[in-house]
Design an enzyme around this catalytic site. Structure first.
Site, short mmCIF file in Angstrom:
data_model
loop_
_atom_site.label_atom_id
_atom_site.label_comp_id
_atom_site.label_asym_id
_atom_site.label_seq_id
_atom_site.Cartn_x
_atom_site.Cartn_y
_atom_site.Cartn_z
N ASP A 148 0.97 -1.12 -0.14
CA ASP A 148 -0.14 -0.02 -0.12
C ASP A 148 0.95 1.14 -0.01
OD1 ASP A 148 -2.06 -1.82 0.40
OD2 ASP A 148 -2.25 -1.19 2.74
N GLU A 150 0.27 4.06 1.37
CA GLU A 150 0.12 4.59 2.50
C GLU A 150 0.93 4.39 3.66
OE1 GLU A 150 -2.51 3.91 0.74
OE2 GLU A 150 -4.38 5.22 0.95
N LYS A 188 -0.44 -23.09 -0.61
CA LYS A 188 0.23 -22.10 -1.49
C LYS A 188 0.75 -21.05 -1.04
CE LYS A 188 -0.34 -23.09 -5.48
NZ LYS A 188 0.14 -24.28 -6.11
N CYS A 382 -25.91 2.85 25.82
CA CYS A 382 -25.82 3.98 25.53
C CYS A 382 -26.91 4.45 24.65
CB CYS A 382 -24.25 4.16 24.30
SG CYS A 382 -24.05 5.86 24.27
N PHE A 385 -29.72 2.58 26.08
CA PHE A 385 -30.16 3.11 27.28
C PHE A 385 -31.13 4.38 26.75
CE2 PHE A 385 -29.06 7.05 29.91
CZ PHE A 385 -29.39 6.45 31.35
N HIS A 507 -20.56 2.57 27.93
CA HIS A 507 -20.26 1.27 27.04
C HIS A 507 -19.30 0.48 28.19
CE1 HIS A 507 -21.39 2.83 22.91
NE2 HIS A 507 -20.98 4.16 23.50
N GLU A 509 -18.69 -2.59 27.77
CA GLU A 509 -18.13 -3.47 27.17
C GLU A 509 -16.62 -3.36 26.64
OE1 GLU A 509 -20.69 -1.83 25.85
OE2 GLU A 509 -20.31 -0.87 23.91
N1 GLN Z 1 -26.27 8.64 19.44
C1 GLN Z 1 -26.16 8.68 20.90
C2 GLN Z 1 -25.49 10.07 21.30
O1 GLN Z 1 -24.74 10.53 20.63
C3 GLN Z 1 -25.56 7.48 21.80
C4 GLN Z 1 -24.21 7.23 21.19
C5 GLN Z 1 -23.69 5.82 21.14
O2 GLN Z 1 -24.78 4.99 21.35
N2 GLN Z 1 -22.44 5.60 21.25
O3 GLN Z 1 -25.54 10.22 22.56
#
Ligand code: GLN
Length: 555
Positions: A148, A150, A188, A382, A385, A507, A509
């Site tokens: 590449d 870049e 290969k 998020c 929620f 988040h 996660e």
């Molecule tokens: N769109 C929503 C906000 O900006 C939630 C963002 C998200 O889920 N990361 O607050």
């Protein structure tokens, strides 16, 4: 003396270079060394925040608020460290700072060029990391594929760095694909040979070649790769397909990768301590129960956008002794045919992940409504929620409730732009980002999951719960059990009368680790399995240190 291991990719992208880079880091880390990892992305964007996750994969948010490449998440999970945002270097950042310095007059009289100015900037950034963090080894994964345009300045910087630091301090690992021709079943090696030729043309001779292949490399292809790529046969390793990516470090170490690197880089010959990793792996591979989770979103089939959600569910499943079967559901379909939402009754749990924009949002609200009214465990993240708040508002009689993201003219914006976002026009790095402290109320589901009253979780949003409506929600059975910024922002919601109707503005996660699941995800999986959420010991994560994996999670 700091050691550097560069990982480059050949043949094609998407072959799991990030996992191999993280595995190499793990192999060194279990030998008692302090390891960190850097991802170089050769695109011109300043960071991953402005890129479409449906094309480029998840935007991983770091503790310090970086919007980074998803490989950074892989490093965090493998190495059990928090990776700071300056570990995701992009061409945008490199050029930005060189040009800024040029404007200030730092290079007065000189012609500013890719070599040496851009390459110097790259090397400076790489060297500053061990200087600031005191690590023994820095893994540097160069994104993209050799050939590449870049990535050329980065390969050139890697070449120079080796010359300057010495061959015993810098190692080059090249990851390639060895395809198998179905008809004859032959492995290969030609694409690998060409890729290494390209690397050598620009002055980088790989020390190690890791071949991605369906099955372990046979003797003949291994011999060929060694001969044509100018490496010893003992420097050719295979990364074959496996059930769990967490097998990767062990499989590579069993082939002698750890010993090879130790000798080449003259590292201390410590015995690798694999026991806690093996224990984690066993949990990820052997589960006695099963749980079926629906993830409801838009473009839901593209799992790469939600790698961390995916992994957090798996981590929680492993700790709970359950295999998590995921199905991605397109919520656009619910909007077109609302009765379709009934298909959710086939699932043990429903998750609505983060997201942006109006499309598919009403469908997500339908999914939330269905799971709440049928008492199917629900986890909202998020946007999930925020939409759960909208759904609850409509449920308690604010029938036109909306998020101003969905409907900017709404009369009842129960989710509204955060005040500090008003007038913010720039898109890059302007959301509420990174870890913030959250206060969790005693006696709530959230408290029983976290087991403590103060937690740090990572954020990426512009909207939040409109404080005006909070009294109405609380008097109608919705509990905001976690808050931040002196109670100003709502961070966790739960409906105590439901089995598990739980959502977080953050988040969670991003902080899940294979041996230490994220508490909300663990509670969700437990509830989906039919048991009440049980507390997980979260244990501290210490930046850039080998962390003793906390095995005391109750299950
Ligand atoms: N769109 C929503 C906000 O900006 C939630 C963002 C998200 O889920 N990361 O607050």
């Amino acid at each position: 003396m700091t050691k550097y291991v560069f990982v480059t990719g050949g043949v094609m992208s998407g072959i799991g270079k990030g996992v191999i880079a993280a595995s190499i880091g793990k192999i060194i880390q279990v030998r008692g060394l302090k390891v960190t990892a850097v991802k170089i992305d050769p695109y011109l964007n300043y960071d991953a925040g402005t890129m479409n996750p449906y094309i480029h994969g998840e935007v991983f948010v770091t503790e310090d608020g970086g919007e980074t490449d998803m490989d950074v998440g892989t490093y965090e999970r493998f190495l059990d460290i928090n990776v700071p945002k300056n570990h995701n270097i992009t061409t945008g950042q490199v050029y930005f700072s060189v040009i800024e310095r040029e404007r200030k007059g730092d290079f007065l009289g000189k012609c500013v060029q890719i070599i040496p100015h851009i390459t110097d900037e790259i090397k400076d950034r790489l060297r500053s990391i061990p200087r600031e963090e005191g690590v023994d080894l820095v893994l540097v994964e160069i994104g993209g594929t050799v050939g590449d345009i870049e990535s050329l300045p980065y390969l050139e910087a890697a070449r120079q760095l080796r010359l300057e630091e010495g061959g015993e301090n810098v190692l080059n690992v090249h990851v390639t694909l060895v395809p198998v021709l179905d008809v004859v079943g032959e492995q290969k090696t030609k694409p690998t040979q060409h890729s290494v030729q390209e690397l050598r043309r620009i002055g980088v001779q790989p020390d190690i070649i890791v071949a991605r292949s369906k099955a372990p490399l046979k003797q003949e292809p291994r011999r060929k790769i060694a001969l044509f790529c100018n490496v010893e046969e003992s420097a050719v390793f295979t990364s074959q397909d496996m059930d769990s990516i967490y097998q990767s470090p062990l499989l590579l170490d069993q082939q002698g990768l750890g010993t090879f690197i130790t000798h080449r880089l003259r590292l201390p010959e410590n015995l690798p301590q694999w026991s806690s990793w093996r224990k984690m792996l066993e949990e990820h591979l052997t589960q006695t129960r099963q749980v079926k989770i629906a993830i409801c979103g838009k473009y839901a089939e593209l799992a790469d956008c939600y790698v961390s959600v995916n992994d957090a569910l798996k981590d929680a499943g492993a700790s709970a002794g359950a295999k998590v079967n995921l199905e991605w559901i397109e919520t656009d379909d619910f909007e077109k045919q609302p009765e379709k939402v009934r298909l959710l009754s086939r699932f043990d749990g429903v998750l609505v992940p983060g997201g942006f924009g109006a499309r598919g949002a009403e469908g997500k609200i339908l999914a939330i409504e269905y799971s709440r009214s049928h008492d199917i465990p629900f986890l909202g993240i998020c946007y999930g929620f925020q939409l759960a708040v909208v759904e609850y508002a409509r449920h308690v009689g604010i029938v036109d409730a909306a998020s101003s993201e969905l409907n900017p003219g709404s009369k009842n914006p129960v989710i509204d732009l955060m005040p500090e976002q008003n007038g913010v026009l720039e898109k890059g790095g302007t959301m509420r980002l990174g870890a913030h402290e959250i206060t969790v109320d005693a006696g709530t589901m959230a408290f029983s999951l976290y087991g403590k009253g103060k937690v740090w979780e990572r954020h990426r949003h512009r909207y939040e719960v409109n404080p005006k409506y909070i009294p109405e929600f609380t008097s109608n059975g919705l509990k905001f059990s976690g808050r931040s910024d002196a109670n100003r922002r709502m961070e966790i919601l739960e409906v105590p009368s439901s089995r598990f109707h739980f959502a977080t503005q953050f988040h969670a996660e991003f902080k899940s680790r294979p041996a230490r699941p994220s508490p909300p995800y663990f509670g969700f999986i437990q509830a989906s399995l039919g048991s009440k959420g049980i507390r997980v010991e979260t244990g501290p994560v210490v930046a850039n240190q080998t962390v003793q994996v906390n095995r005391s999670a109750k299950r």
